[in-house]
Design a protein around this motif. Structure first.
Motif, PDB file in Angstrom:
ATOM      1  N   LEU A   1      13.627 -14.192 -69.940  1.00 17.97           N
ATOM      2  CA  LEU A   1      15.050 -13.516 -70.279  1.00 17.97           C
ATOM      3  C   LEU A   1      14.679 -12.393 -71.098  1.00 17.97           C
ATOM      4  O   LEU A   1      13.649 -12.331 -71.958  1.00 17.97           O
ATOM      5  CB  LEU A   1      15.833 -14.418 -71.005  1.00 17.97           C
ATOM      6  CG  LEU A   1      16.333 -15.771 -70.524  1.00 17.97           C
ATOM      7  CD1 LEU A   1      17.241 -16.460 -71.532  1.00 17.97           C
ATOM      8  CD2 LEU A   1      17.042 -15.370 -69.022  1.00 17.97           C
ATOM      9  N   ASP A   2      15.453 -11.055 -70.950  1.00 14.81           N
ATOM     10  CA  ASP A   2      15.425 -10.171 -71.726  1.00 14.81           C
ATOM     11  C   ASP A   2      16.382 -10.415 -73.016  1.00 14.81           C
ATOM     12  O   ASP A   2      17.394 -10.599 -72.523  1.00 14.81           O
ATOM     13  CB  ASP A   2      15.750  -8.811 -70.956  1.00 14.81           C
ATOM     14  CG  ASP A   2      14.758  -8.137 -70.032  1.00 14.81           C
ATOM     15  OD1 ASP A   2      13.398  -8.571 -70.336  1.00 14.81           O
ATOM     16  OD2 ASP A   2      14.869  -7.591 -69.102  1.00 14.81           O
ATOM     17  N   MET A   3      16.104 -10.316 -73.951  1.00 20.52           N
ATOM     18  CA  MET A   3      16.930 -10.847 -75.147  1.00 20.52           C
ATOM     19  C   MET A   3      16.631  -9.588 -76.329  1.00 20.52           C
ATOM     20  O   MET A   3      15.544  -9.409 -76.812  1.00 20.52           O
ATOM     21  CB  MET A   3      16.491 -12.172 -75.591  1.00 20.52           C
ATOM     22  CG  MET A   3      16.278 -13.371 -74.537  1.00 20.52           C
ATOM     23  SD  MET A   3      15.925 -14.933 -75.301  1.00 20.52           S
ATOM     24  CE  MET A   3      17.617 -15.342 -75.733  1.00 20.52           C
TER      25      MET A   3
ATOM     26  N   TRP B   1      21.465 -10.613 -73.667  1.00 15.64           N
ATOM     27  CA  TRP B   1      20.426 -11.231 -72.867  1.00 15.64           C
ATOM     28  C   TRP B   1      20.939 -10.927 -71.100  1.00 15.64           C
ATOM     29  O   TRP B   1      22.124 -10.857 -70.981  1.00 15.64           O
ATOM     30  CB  TRP B   1      20.242 -12.702 -73.094  1.00 15.64           C
ATOM     31  CG  TRP B   1      21.284 -13.527 -72.636  1.00 15.64           C
ATOM     32  CD1 TRP B   1      22.428 -13.762 -73.305  1.00 15.64           C
ATOM     33  CD2 TRP B   1      21.454 -14.364 -71.419  1.00 15.64           C
ATOM     34  NE1 TRP B   1      23.268 -14.755 -72.784  1.00 15.64           N
ATOM     35  CE2 TRP B   1      22.477 -15.145 -71.571  1.00 15.64           C
ATOM     36  CE3 TRP B   1      20.733 -14.338 -70.395  1.00 15.64           C
ATOM     37  CZ2 TRP B   1      22.914 -15.642 -70.591  1.00 15.64           C
ATOM     38  CZ3 TRP B   1      21.098 -15.201 -69.222  1.00 15.64           C
ATOM     39  CH2 TRP B   1      22.272 -15.881 -69.426  1.00 15.64           C
TER      40      TRP B   1
ATOM     41  N   TRP C   1      24.823  -7.599 -68.467  1.00 11.08           N
ATOM     42  CA  TRP C   1      24.403  -8.203 -69.971  1.00 11.08           C
ATOM     43  C   TRP C   1      25.451  -9.041 -70.205  1.00 11.08           C
ATOM     44  O   TRP C   1      26.573  -8.868 -70.333  1.00 11.08           O
ATOM     45  CB  TRP C   1      24.313  -7.216 -70.812  1.00 11.08           C
ATOM     46  CG  TRP C   1      23.135  -6.295 -70.656  1.00 11.08           C
ATOM     47  CD1 TRP C   1      23.174  -4.770 -70.355  1.00 11.08           C
ATOM     48  CD2 TRP C   1      21.710  -6.353 -71.287  1.00 11.08           C
ATOM     49  NE1 TRP C   1      21.699  -4.392 -70.729  1.00 11.08           N
ATOM     50  CE2 TRP C   1      20.923  -5.262 -71.048  1.00 11.08           C
ATOM     51  CE3 TRP C   1      21.230  -7.440 -72.013  1.00 11.08           C
ATOM     52  CZ2 TRP C   1      19.608  -5.268 -71.415  1.00 11.08           C
ATOM     53  CZ3 TRP C   1      19.596  -7.450 -72.175  1.00 11.08           C
ATOM     54  CH2 TRP C   1      19.005  -6.350 -72.157  1.00 11.08           C
TER      55      TRP C   1
END
Length: 453
Positions: A206-208, A222, A232
């Motif tokens: 995950l992009d967090m 995220w 998002w």
């Protein structure tokens, strides 16, 4: 304090929390705590609850206003919540002392008629507020209470939104609950195959991003790393007890939110008040009664239940810091670590907490490893939910009546001489037995927790 749904482009808070930021230290008593949904409070009897193991009691005074007092009679320390409400006053069931909405003692039956009520016979009172269908309590000085700082979900006041409410008591500390709901990475695995849950195939990096972190809040967003064009999703902690999950799908005009309020009842105990809201598929909200929707919600929460209870028991048994025990990933655990570090900075005033490097916990280290609590849905939810409690009582009565009818019909089949009557009575008796079995199956749904194995 109004909380707006965050758009994917938003990187700053749209709400202000001046009260918490103005204080040099975090003061847990200078916060509003959600206790219950208004619809789940009894109308004609006291309602007890705890906050950090301190006992409180609600009751409704003669004007219909909700009142909160310390749940302890000053006479001999009996619980006022075991008493009754008489003419808007709460009466201790031990000796009949009566108290008003400000905690003043109004009547002592054993006191001579010409004697004055002792000045130290009063009970401490606390500020209460009903806001958007939730009852809040302020455990600090009444003059410091400001209702403007109760979190307000702006979407609930907009046309086209529907919401569902759910309440559950959990046998672990509030900090472990907040950690759990600030962890989007666990959903795909822990809630695989559950309606409203996840899918193991989506357990991916995950992009967090932490957009903001202060004494008053932690704001993050995220999405899946392999889907850079995905919407998002936002996770915001409004300290100390609201985690707000939101997402907007602008191309469809859809908005979704899940507000997870929590209150630390005591060591190894907390309460969740969950409120999901949306402006799409709103017609489905009318198809299911509240108690039926709660079956699935219970299942989702109970999938995590033994995991978190076991997690807390392990951590307390080992007695080491989370910094030494955890092996966090930047692609799954960013918000969890940010929250635990927030507790390191601001949790020192809490009666107990588990930060990332520091902690303040007392009590039995095995106290949370209670297997009976894991299987007891009735005490954790059904008893405190007005909708499920009514459905449970109705189902129980249906079962009892069906069993009685089945016995009566079977007895009739034995004593009658008519063959046709015997066939009819036996058939009807079997139908009543089948209805009793169905009622028992439904009744069990209100009593026992979901188990994976």
């Amino acid at each position: 304090m109004t909380l707006e749904i965050q758009t994917p482009e938003a990187a700053q808070s749209t709400s202000t929390l001046p009260q918490l930021e103005q204080e040099q230290e975090f003061n847990w008593r200078h916060c509003w705590y959600p206790v219950a949904f208004v619809q789940d409070l009894p109308k004609n009897r006291p309602y007890s609850f705890c906050l950090y193991d301190e006992p409180f009691v609600f009751f409704t005074n003669q004007e219909g206003k909700l009142t909160c007092l310390t749940d302890r009679c000053p006479h001999r320390a009996a619980k006022l919540s075991d008493g009754q409400i008489i003419d808007g006053k709460i009466e201790c069931l031990y000796h009949g002392w009566q108290f008003g909405s400000e905690g003043e003692c109004l009547h002592i039956p054993q006191l001579p008629a010409d004697a004055k009520i002792p000045v130290n016979s009063c009970v401490q009172s606390f500020t209460v507020s009903e806001h958007q269908g939730i009852v809040w309590v302020w455990p600090g000085e009444p003059q410091a209470a400001n209702e403007e700082y109760i979190p307000t979900l702006a979407a609930l006041d907009k046309p086209g939104f529907v919401h569902t409410d759910f309440m559950l008591d959990l046998p672990y500390d509030q900090t472990y609950f907040v950690e759990n709901v600030m962890d989007p990475a666990h959903v795909s695995v822990s809630h695989h195959g559950t309606r409203g849950g996840g899918n193991r195939k989506n357990a991916k990096p995950l992009d967090m991003e932490v957009l903001e972190s202060s004494k008053a809040l932690i704001r993050g967003r995220w999405r899946q790393t392999e889907k850079p064009d995905d919407v998002w999703k936002h996770i915001d902690l409004f300290a100390p007890n609201l985690v707000l999950n939101t997402a907007e799908f602008k191309d469809r005009g859809w908005s979704f939110g899940l507000a997870l309020y929590s209150i630390p009842l005591g060591k190894g105990r907390c309460r969740l008040l969950a409120r999901g809201y949306r402006n799409f598929f709103t017609w489905t909200a009318k198809l299911k009664p509240r108690w039926l929707e709660h079956w699935n919600t219970n299942k989702i929460l109970e999938q995590d239940l033994p995991i978190i209870v076991g997690q807390q028991a392990q951590i307390e048994r080992l007695g080491e810091s989370l910094k030494d025990l955890y092996l966090p990933l930047k692609t799954s655990d960013v918000f969890v670590i940010e929250y635990r570090k927030w507790l390191d900075k601001f949790g020192q005033s809490l009666p107990f907490y588990q930060g990332y490097s520091t902690s303040s916990h007392t009590g039995d280290k095995d106290g949370c490893n209670n297997q009976s609590a894991l299987s007891d849905r009735f005490s954790r939810h059904t008893q405190i939910c007005s909708s499920c409690n009514r459905a449970y009582q109705t189902t129980n009565r249906l079962k009892q009546v069906s069993v009685g009818v089945a016995i009566a019909l079977f007895s009739l089949a034995i004593v009658t001489d008519s063959f046709e009557m015997q066939i009819a009575a036996v058939s009807a008796s079997l139908g009543a037995v089948a209805l009793a079995v169905i009622a028992q199956i439904v009744k069990t749904k209100f009593e026992r927790s979901y188990k994976r194995h």
